[in-house]
Design a protein around this motif. Sequence first.
Motif, PDB file in Angstrom:
ATOM      1  N   LEU A 191       0.839  -1.192   0.000  1.00  0.00           N
ATOM      2  CA  LEU A 191       0.000   0.000   0.000  1.00  0.00           C
ATOM      3  C   LEU A 191       0.877   1.246   0.000  1.00  0.00           C
ATOM      4  O   LEU A 191       1.985   1.216   0.536  1.00  0.00           O
ATOM      5  CB  LEU A 191      -0.897   0.018   1.249  1.00  0.00           C
ATOM      6  N   PRO A 192       0.408   2.343  -0.570  1.00  0.00           N
ATOM      7  CA  PRO A 192       1.192   3.579  -0.546  1.00  0.00           C
ATOM      8  C   PRO A 192       1.177   4.199   0.846  1.00  0.00           C
ATOM      9  O   PRO A 192       0.264   3.978   1.639  1.00  0.00           O
ATOM     10  CB  PRO A 192       0.455   4.477  -1.551  1.00  0.00           C
ATOM     11  N   GLY A 193       2.197   4.977   1.146  1.00  0.00           N
ATOM     12  CA  GLY A 193       2.252   5.717   2.399  1.00  0.00           C
ATOM     13  C   GLY A 193       2.675   4.864   3.578  1.00  0.00           C
ATOM     14  O   GLY A 193       3.176   3.751   3.424  1.00  0.00           O
ATOM     15  N   ASP A 194       2.456   5.407   4.782  1.00  0.00           N
ATOM     16  CA  ASP A 194       2.847   4.695   5.994  1.00  0.00           C
ATOM     17  C   ASP A 194       1.683   4.502   6.960  1.00  0.00           C
ATOM     18  O   ASP A 194       1.879   4.189   8.122  1.00  0.00           O
ATOM     19  CB  ASP A 194       4.010   5.409   6.688  1.00  0.00           C
ATOM     20  N   GLU A 195       0.467   4.700   6.485  1.00  0.00           N
ATOM     21  CA  GLU A 195      -0.730   4.480   7.290  1.00  0.00           C
ATOM     22  C   GLU A 195      -1.777   3.773   6.446  1.00  0.00           C
ATOM     23  O   GLU A 195      -1.784   3.896   5.223  1.00  0.00           O
ATOM     24  CB  GLU A 195      -1.333   5.806   7.773  1.00  0.00           C
ATOM     25  N   ALA A 196      -2.657   3.040   7.113  1.00  0.00           N
ATOM     26  CA  ALA A 196      -3.756   2.361   6.430  1.00  0.00           C
ATOM     27  C   ALA A 196      -4.954   2.320   7.372  1.00  0.00           C
ATOM     28  O   ALA A 196      -4.831   2.575   8.565  1.00  0.00           O
ATOM     29  CB  ALA A 196      -3.347   0.951   6.028  1.00  0.00           C
ATOM     30  N   ILE A 197      -6.102   1.986   6.820  1.00  0.00           N
ATOM     31  CA  ILE A 197      -7.330   1.825   7.605  1.00  0.00           C
ATOM     32  C   ILE A 197      -7.664   0.346   7.613  1.00  0.00           C
ATOM     33  O   ILE A 197      -7.684  -0.302   6.562  1.00  0.00           O
ATOM     34  CB  ILE A 197      -8.480   2.640   6.984  1.00  0.00           C
ATOM     35  N   PRO A 224      -5.664   1.771   1.898  1.00  0.00           N
ATOM     36  CA  PRO A 224      -4.776   2.921   2.112  1.00  0.00           C
ATOM     37  C   PRO A 224      -5.565   4.130   2.591  1.00  0.00           C
ATOM     38  O   PRO A 224      -6.758   4.259   2.313  1.00  0.00           O
ATOM     39  CB  PRO A 224      -4.179   3.176   0.732  1.00  0.00           C
ATOM     40  N   VAL A 225      -4.887   4.994   3.334  1.00  0.00           N
ATOM     41  CA  VAL A 225      -5.487   6.261   3.731  1.00  0.00           C
ATOM     42  C   VAL A 225      -5.457   7.149   2.497  1.00  0.00           C
ATOM     43  O   VAL A 225      -4.406   7.351   1.889  1.00  0.00           O
ATOM     44  CB  VAL A 225      -4.697   6.907   4.892  1.00  0.00           C
ATOM     45  N   ARG A 226      -6.601   7.622   2.091  1.00  0.00           N
ATOM     46  CA  ARG A 226      -6.691   8.470   0.894  1.00  0.00           C
ATOM     47  C   ARG A 226      -6.119   9.840   1.201  1.00  0.00           C
ATOM     48  O   ARG A 226      -6.279  10.360   2.303  1.00  0.00           O
ATOM     49  CB  ARG A 226      -8.143   8.627   0.448  1.00  0.00           C
ATOM     50  N   LYS A 227      -5.473  10.418   0.206  1.00  0.00           N
ATOM     51  CA  LYS A 227      -4.955  11.766   0.376  1.00  0.00           C
ATOM     52  C   LYS A 227      -6.132  12.714   0.538  1.00  0.00           C
ATOM     53  O   LYS A 227      -7.142  12.593  -0.147  1.00  0.00           O
ATOM     54  CB  LYS A 227      -4.123  12.170  -0.828  1.00  0.00           C
TER      55      LYS A 227
END
Length: 80
Positions: free
Chosen positions: A28-34, A46-49
């Motif tokens: 997943l992109p980034g360093d956070e997820a739901i 992924p947490v959406r921008k």
Amino acid sequence: MNDTRIRHVRLFRNGRNQAVRIPVDFELPGDEAILRREGDLLILEPVRKRGLVALLDSWEPIDEALPEIEDQPTVPEDIF
């Protein structure tokens, strides 16, 4: 995108938490997820921008005065 790839993964313990390694092709992109539960399913997304309005709302107001700008009339340009 409706991705129907399936991978078997191993679960492990990280302290008191259960964890899973995410294979690189599922990364997943980034360093956070739901993470949410729907019945027996765990869904990781992924947490959406955030949008521009949310970003602007998060900024602190500017306390300093902005300089005056002289508003001059536009000058037409020749098109041909």
